[in-house]
Motif scaffolding. Structure first.
Motif, short mmCIF file in Angstrom:
data_model
loop_
_atom_site.label_atom_id
_atom_site.label_comp_id
_atom_site.label_asym_id
_atom_site.label_seq_id
_atom_site.Cartn_x
_atom_site.Cartn_y
_atom_site.Cartn_z
N ILE A 287 58.10 33.63 49.68
CA ILE A 287 57.14 34.70 49.44
C ILE A 287 56.89 35.19 47.90
N LEU A 288 58.11 35.23 47.33
CA LEU A 288 58.21 35.95 46.06
C LEU A 288 57.60 34.81 45.19
N LYS A 289 58.22 33.46 45.04
CA LYS A 289 57.76 32.69 44.31
C LYS A 289 56.23 32.08 44.40
N ASN A 290 55.79 31.97 45.39
CA ASN A 290 54.36 31.82 45.72
C ASN A 290 53.39 33.05 45.02
N THR A 291 53.93 34.14 45.17
CA THR A 291 53.12 35.42 44.77
C THR A 291 53.20 35.32 42.98
N LEU A 292 54.44 35.19 42.58
CA LEU A 292 54.53 34.99 41.07
C LEU A 292 53.74 33.61 40.46
N LEU A 293 53.53 32.63 41.40
CA LEU A 293 52.90 31.53 40.87
C LEU A 293 51.42 31.94 40.83
N ASP A 294 50.77 32.78 41.88
CA ASP A 294 49.51 32.97 41.90
C ASP A 294 49.34 34.06 40.70
N ASN A 295 50.27 34.78 40.66
CA ASN A 295 49.82 36.08 39.41
C ASN A 295 49.92 35.21 38.02
N LEU A 296 50.89 34.37 37.77
CA LEU A 296 50.86 33.55 36.62
C LEU A 296 49.59 32.96 36.42
N GLU A 297 49.18 32.24 37.37
CA GLU A 297 47.88 31.33 37.16
C GLU A 297 46.91 32.35 36.88
N GLU A 298 46.52 33.52 37.15
CA GLU A 298 45.53 34.39 36.96
C GLU A 298 45.91 34.84 35.52
N LEU A 299 46.98 35.40 35.28
CA LEU A 299 47.35 35.82 33.83
C LEU A 299 46.98 34.89 32.75
N SER A 300 47.49 33.69 33.00
CA SER A 300 47.42 32.58 31.88
C SER A 300 46.20 32.05 31.64
N ARG A 301 45.07 32.79 32.39
CA ARG A 301 43.64 32.41 31.99
C ARG A 301 43.27 33.52 30.81
N LEU A 302 43.92 34.43 30.72
CA LEU A 302 43.37 35.59 29.60
C LEU A 302 44.12 35.28 28.52
N THR A 303 43.56 35.64 27.36
CA THR A 303 43.94 35.67 26.03
C THR A 303 45.02 36.60 25.76
N PRO A 304 45.95 36.58 25.04
CA PRO A 304 47.23 37.35 24.73
C PRO A 304 46.47 38.99 24.32
N GLN A 305 45.31 39.08 23.62
CA GLN A 305 44.83 40.23 23.37
C GLN A 305 44.11 40.95 24.60
N GLN A 306 43.62 40.05 25.58
CA GLN A 306 43.04 40.66 26.77
C GLN A 306 44.38 41.15 27.69
N ARG A 307 45.27 40.56 27.61
CA ARG A 307 46.60 40.84 28.32
C ARG A 307 47.16 42.20 27.80
N ARG A 308 47.17 42.21 26.49
CA ARG A 308 47.87 43.58 25.81
C ARG A 308 46.85 44.81 26.17
N ASP A 309 45.49 44.44 26.11
CA ASP A 309 44.50 45.55 26.44
C ASP A 309 44.65 45.91 27.91
N LEU A 310 44.80 45.11 28.71
CA LEU A 310 44.89 45.39 30.21
C LEU A 310 46.15 46.22 30.71
N ARG A 311 47.31 45.64 29.93
CA ARG A 311 48.67 46.23 30.05
C ARG A 311 48.52 47.77 29.61
N TYR A 312 48.04 48.02 28.52
CA TYR A 312 47.78 49.25 27.84
C TYR A 312 47.03 50.24 28.97
N GLN A 313 45.81 49.73 29.19
CA GLN A 313 45.02 50.57 30.16
C GLN A 313 45.54 50.71 31.41
N LYS A 314 46.41 49.79 31.95
CA LYS A 314 47.02 50.05 33.14
C LYS A 314 47.99 51.37 33.08
N PHE A 315 48.74 51.64 32.01
CA PHE A 315 49.72 52.53 32.01
C PHE A 315 48.97 53.84 31.55
#
Length: 326
Positions: A287-315
């Motif tokens: 279950i853990l492996k499949n969930t990690l792979l699904d989330n990695l697939e989604e996050l890999s579609r974003l640019t580094p700047q998009q990920r940083r912005d989303l991470r910042y806003q999340k917190f």
């Protein structure tokens, strides 16, 4: 000759289920000794046992979930890493003279993809727990974790962290070595990393000890794990000067996966096998492996700047409150 079979460690609320399973085994043995067919009765009792297990684990209180999260046979960081990776190489040392066994990490391949994995590591028994300091990391552990995350960022490898600690080591030596600074440094630096970061609470997530490797794009949590600003025992001791009121504190602290999901802190709850992750570690790892792979697939579609912005806003969105006029 005494049996060498390992008996399951029972939590108090599991005793009715254990009594029923013992009864089933006794009936089966008596039937075999007397050559009597009781297969239908056993099927009915086994169905009742499955139903009882489902009823018990679907209605656990926060303090009971804490017991499950602390179960000594609950899969640890190294258990999951070895179960879900194709290759794994543990790396040691913070390059400052320390190597903390309470926080482990290294490079791995997950479904063929290079990643850096790190997390708190508890022991299986008392001797192992003493060696691992019960999963309570020292400043050197958090500095080692940051060194590995810098390595991941440099080479474009996603970071996967596994949280399972009652809190950072609170000893005098830890304070002398800069425990607060080490955790604060990690909190700041994790926000600037370019690569995807996925944090998963696999057991007990306690205080700054959990946050030191807990800043990520996604926060995942197994359904019987807990995540809290302080342990219920510590909270009860502070508020009521009575650690026996820990169950009351556990209710008030909102430590369960569903509480945190409702508060907007948690991104995804991972369903555990019936009876908890320790009841079927292989299924929990899948279950853990499949969930990690699904989330990695989604996050890999974003640019580094998009990920940083989303991470910042999340917190930034955490801890929102409303003031009600008197």
């Amino acid at each position: 000759m005494p049996s060498t079979e390992r008996k399951p460690l029972l939590l108090d609320f599991e005793k009715p289920l254990a009594d029923l399973e013992t009864r089933i085994e006794q009936i089966r043995e008596l039937a075999e000794e007397n050559n009597v067919d009781v297969s239908e009765q056993i099927r009915q009792l086994e169905a009742r046992a499955v139903q009882l297990r489902s009823e018990i684990f679907s209605s656990l209180s926060p303090s009971q979930r804490l017991q499950v999260a602390r179960h000594p046979r609950r899969p640890s960081t190294l258990d999951y890493i070895q179960a879900i990776t194709d290759e794994w190489m543990e790396l040691h040392g913070d390059r400052g003279g320390a190597d903390d066994p309470a926080l482990v990490g290294g490079v791995a391949r997950l479904a063929g993809r290079p990643v850096v994995m790190l997390g708190h590591q508890k022991g299986r028994d008392t001797k192992d727990n003493v060696a691992r300091n019960f999963g309570m990391a020292s400043p050197g552990g958090y500095r080692k974790a940051m060194r590995l995350m810098e390595h991941a960022n440099r080479f474009g490898m996603p970071i996967l962290t596994f949280i399972d600690t009652p809190g950072a080591w609170a000893g005098i030596e830890a304070e002398e070595l800069g425990q607060g600074e080490a955790i604060a440094y990690n909190l700041r630096e994790m926000f600037r990393l370019d690569v995807p970061i996925i944090c998963t609470v696999i057991g007990e997530g306690g205080s700054g000890g959990a946050l030191g490797i807990g800043v990520g794009d996604r926060l995942l949590m197994f359904e019987h794990s807990v995540y809290t600003v302080a342990s219920p025992e510590a909270c009860a001791s502070i508020l009521w000067k009575d650690a026996a009121k820990a169950p009351q504190a556990a209710e008030a602290l909102k430590i369960t996966a569903w509480d945190l999901k409702n508060l907007g802190i948690l991104d995804q709850i991972l369903t555990e096998p019936l009876g908890g992750a320790h009841a079927d570690p292989v299924k929990a790892a899948s279950i853990l492996k499949n969930t990690l792979l699904d989330n990695l697939e989604e996050l890999s579609r974003l640019t580094p700047q998009q990920r940083r912005d989303l991470r910042y806003q999340k917190f930034r969105n955490m801890g929102v409150f409303l003031e009600v006029p008197a």
